[in-house]
Design an enzyme around this catalytic site. Structure first.
Site, PDB file in Angstrom:
ATOM      1  N   TRP A 190       1.138  -1.369   0.314  1.00 47.19           N
ATOM      2  CA  TRP A 190      -0.019   0.173   0.110  1.00 47.19           C
ATOM      3  C   TRP A 190       0.736   1.180  -0.304  1.00 47.19           C
ATOM      4  O   TRP A 190       0.789   2.369  -0.526  1.00 47.19           O
ATOM      5  CB  TRP A 190      -0.495   0.360   1.363  1.00 47.19           C
ATOM      6  CG  TRP A 190      -1.485   1.197   0.947  1.00 47.19           C
ATOM      7  CD1 TRP A 190      -2.116   1.546   0.428  1.00 47.19           C
ATOM      8  CD2 TRP A 190      -3.250   2.054   2.377  1.00 47.19           C
ATOM      9  NE1 TRP A 190      -3.254   2.757   1.032  1.00 47.19           N
ATOM     10  CE2 TRP A 190      -3.483   2.528   2.147  1.00 47.19           C
ATOM     11  CE3 TRP A 190      -2.523   0.600   3.997  1.00 47.19           C
ATOM     12  CZ2 TRP A 190      -3.892   3.078   3.215  1.00 47.19           C
ATOM     13  CZ3 TRP A 190      -3.547   1.495   4.910  1.00 47.19           C
ATOM     14  CH2 TRP A 190      -4.613   2.564   4.372  1.00 47.19           C
ATOM     15  N   TYR A 238      -4.215   1.316  -4.922  1.00 46.86           N
ATOM     16  CA  TYR A 238      -2.644   1.976  -4.381  1.00 46.86           C
ATOM     17  C   TYR A 238      -2.378   2.620  -5.041  1.00 46.86           C
ATOM     18  O   TYR A 238      -1.504   2.477  -6.485  1.00 46.86           O
ATOM     19  CB  TYR A 238      -1.729   1.004  -3.049  1.00 46.86           C
ATOM     20  CG  TYR A 238      -2.453   0.119  -3.123  1.00 46.86           C
ATOM     21  CD1 TYR A 238      -4.383   0.545  -2.490  1.00 46.86           C
ATOM     22  CD2 TYR A 238      -2.448  -1.571  -2.330  1.00 46.86           C
ATOM     23  CE1 TYR A 238      -3.910  -0.283  -0.839  1.00 46.86           C
ATOM     24  CE2 TYR A 238      -2.785  -2.218  -1.219  1.00 46.86           C
ATOM     25  CZ  TYR A 238      -3.997  -1.594  -0.993  1.00 46.86           C
ATOM     26  OH  TYR A 238      -4.745  -2.521  -0.187  1.00 46.86           O
ATOM     27  N   GLN A 242      -9.636 -10.357   3.731  1.00 46.56           N
ATOM     28  CA  GLN A 242      -8.453  -9.362   4.283  1.00 46.56           C
ATOM     29  C   GLN A 242      -9.006  -8.153   4.667  1.00 46.56           C
ATOM     30  O   GLN A 242     -10.103  -7.421   4.309  1.00 46.56           O
ATOM     31  CB  GLN A 242      -7.111  -8.755   2.850  1.00 46.56           C
ATOM     32  CG  GLN A 242      -6.871  -8.464   2.946  1.00 46.56           C
ATOM     33  CD  GLN A 242      -5.740  -7.386   2.346  1.00 46.56           C
ATOM     34  OE1 GLN A 242      -5.898  -5.753   1.857  1.00 46.56           O
ATOM     35  NE2 GLN A 242      -4.871  -8.228   1.632  1.00 46.56           N
ATOM     36  N   TYR A 258      -4.677  -6.599   7.560  1.00 46.14           N
ATOM     37  CA  TYR A 258      -4.368  -5.989   7.522  1.00 46.14           C
ATOM     38  C   TYR A 258      -3.930  -5.059   8.063  1.00 46.14           C
ATOM     39  O   TYR A 258      -4.274  -4.703   9.344  1.00 46.14           O
ATOM     40  CB  TYR A 258      -4.490  -5.331   5.947  1.00 46.14           C
ATOM     41  CG  TYR A 258      -5.983  -4.779   6.115  1.00 46.14           C
ATOM     42  CD1 TYR A 258      -5.669  -2.729   6.532  1.00 46.14           C
ATOM     43  CD2 TYR A 258      -6.882  -4.586   5.333  1.00 46.14           C
ATOM     44  CE1 TYR A 258      -7.457  -2.616   6.166  1.00 46.14           C
ATOM     45  CE2 TYR A 258      -8.189  -4.227   5.243  1.00 46.14           C
ATOM     46  CZ  TYR A 258      -7.858  -3.024   5.839  1.00 46.14           C
ATOM     47  OH  TYR A 258      -9.426  -2.044   5.747  1.00 46.14           O
ATOM     48  N   PRO A 272      -1.554  -4.600  11.229  1.00 49.23           N
ATOM     49  CA  PRO A 272      -1.773  -5.151  12.567  1.00 49.23           C
ATOM     50  C   PRO A 272      -0.603  -4.343  13.146  1.00 49.23           C
ATOM     51  O   PRO A 272      -0.943  -4.793  14.726  1.00 49.23           O
ATOM     52  CB  PRO A 272      -0.908  -7.045  12.428  1.00 49.23           C
ATOM     53  CG  PRO A 272      -0.844  -7.142  10.696  1.00 49.23           C
ATOM     54  CD  PRO A 272      -1.110  -5.915  10.212  1.00 49.23           C
ATOM     55  N   GLU A 332      -1.020  -1.522  13.203  1.00 45.04           N
ATOM     56  CA  GLU A 332      -1.439   0.008  13.640  1.00 45.04           C
ATOM     57  C   GLU A 332      -0.579   0.569  12.284  1.00 45.04           C
ATOM     58  O   GLU A 332      -0.355   2.383  12.861  1.00 45.04           O
ATOM     59  CB  GLU A 332      -1.818   0.469  14.911  1.00 45.04           C
ATOM     60  CG  GLU A 332      -3.322  -0.315  15.438  1.00 45.04           C
ATOM     61  CD  GLU A 332      -4.585   0.403  14.137  1.00 45.04           C
ATOM     62  OE1 GLU A 332      -4.104   1.361  13.931  1.00 45.04           O
ATOM     63  OE2 GLU A 332      -5.648  -0.661  15.003  1.00 45.04           O
ATOM     64  N   GLY A 378       3.012  -4.108   5.737  1.00 46.71           N
ATOM     65  CA  GLY A 378       2.932  -2.973   5.332  1.00 46.71           C
ATOM     66  C   GLY A 378       4.959  -2.706   4.877  1.00 46.71           C
ATOM     67  O   GLY A 378       5.110  -2.771   6.527  1.00 46.71           O
ATOM     68  N   GLN A 434      12.206  -2.109   7.361  1.00 47.11           N
ATOM     69  CA  GLN A 434      10.883  -2.274   7.799  1.00 47.11           C
ATOM     70  C   GLN A 434      10.479  -4.154   7.904  1.00 47.11           C
ATOM     71  O   GLN A 434      10.158  -4.908   8.485  1.00 47.11           O
ATOM     72  CB  GLN A 434      10.086  -1.707   7.378  1.00 47.11           C
ATOM     73  CG  GLN A 434       9.716  -0.324   7.158  1.00 47.11           C
ATOM     74  CD  GLN A 434       9.259   0.376   6.628  1.00 47.11           C
ATOM     75  OE1 GLN A 434       9.166   0.743   5.577  1.00 47.11           O
ATOM     76  NE2 GLN A 434       8.899   1.548   6.869  1.00 47.11           N
TER      77      GLN A 434
END
Length: 325
Positions: free
Chosen positions: A18, A55, A185, A213, A215, A217, A291, A297
């Site tokens: 995203w 996206y 989802q 999705y 998760p 936050e 993401g 990340q």
């Protein structure tokens, strides 16, 4: 893990693209870094890669397509349908970056969408094709009609499995009545559990994978964001109340409380939260979609798939969150 009854297997942790789309939802992205991140994900055992036309209005799919060049067989690829910005016909959803986005899951629209996605993704098949948002009364489309067309795409070999996102209990039951639904989802995190607590049981009963999705936050549950952190908010994060200054102290308290658990499992808070999310389910199997558009990340997220928490620790974490949420 298995994805529904499709026969597809994928990593428990998936990489969500995203933010790779950039635009006003997340702010500008470095496309080269995004491609490196997708490649690094596979090195770390993350095979599930999720994107959507909406996206970045096609940009995320284009970047994913670049990353997949010469590597298509290394990934389980999911993308979505049902949101259009290039036609006027549909139920209004939002206006963003100067364009009007509408919901339209009618077969004639999906026929155009799937070809555009295949072109941007530089592939001739999509592993999991997900209806992104469901119909609205002002532009109805029976779920049976949508599923009928998606079933035809399966027979043509253009998609391998069908998914749906952001749906009600009643819509879930319409999907499973109309064909083989393999995945849903939904937004689910330990701070926002309502949808999961409601739908996970149905998923278990009907053999459907529940994919969470956001998760983390949208980053607040990584333990890395404090009042002093410079955060690229964008529209995606501006909607999350936990980024508000008065709530940051509550998240900081969770980080402090869970420090012994992180030490026990030899993990970061990000990984602890991912492990907790994967352990939910009420009989369903849970996929955790995180993401990532930067190397650090995905390197943090991927290891969350290795964390297996004791039942007592899972219960303690839920109680800790309920105390603040």
């Amino acid at each position: 893990m298995k994805i529904g009854k499709s026969g597809i297997e994928a990593s428990v942790v998936g990489i969500g693209a995203w933010a790779i789309g950039g635009d006003s939802m997340w702010g500008a992205s470095d496309d080269a870094e995004s491609v490196r991140t997708i490649h690094r994900a596979r090195d770390l055992g993350v095979t599930l890669l999720d994107t959507a036309p909406a996206y970045g209005l096609g940009h995320s799919e284009e970047v994913v397509g670049k990353a997949l060049t010469g590597r298509r067989g290394d990934y389980v690829l999911s993308t979505k349908c049902g949101l259009r910005w290039d036609i006027g016909e549909g139920a209004f959803m939002m206006e963003r970056d100067g364009v009007r986005i509408v919901r339209n899951s009618r077969p004639e629209s999906l026929a155009q969408e799937v070809e555009a996605s295949l072109r941007r993704l530089k592939t001739d098949y999509i592993d999991i094709y997900i209806v992104h948002w469901q119909e609205l009364p002002e532009f109805p489309c029976p779920i049976a009609d949508t599923m009928g067309y998606l079933g035809e795409l399966k027979r043509q070999g253009k998609i391998r499995a069908i998914g749906a996102s952001n749906l009600s209990d009643a819509q879930f039951m319409e999907y499973v009545a109309a064909g083989q639904l393999d995945l849903i989802q939904e937004k689910f995190s330990m701070l926002d559990r309502g949808v999961g607590d409601r739908l996970m049981g149905l998923c278990g009963t009907h053999g459907v994978t529940f994919q969470a999705y956001s998760p983390l936050e949208r980053g607040i549950l990584t333990g890395k964001i404090t009042a002093a952190t410079q955060v690229e908010m964008g529209l995606a994060r501006s909607r999350i109340k936990w980024f508000q200054p008065e709530n940051l102290s509550k998240i900081a308290a969770l980080s402090e409380r869970w420090a012994p658990l992180c030490k026990k499992y030899g993990c970061s808070m990000t990984q602890l939260v991912i492990g907790w999310t994967a352990a939910q389910g009420n009989g369903s199997n849970v996929s955790v979609l995180c993401g990532a558009r930067k190397l650090h990340q995905i390197e943090d997220n991927a290891k969350g798939g290795d964390i297996v928490l004791d039942a007592a620790d899972i219960a303690t974490m839920r109680a800790d969150v309920e105390a603040i949420a």
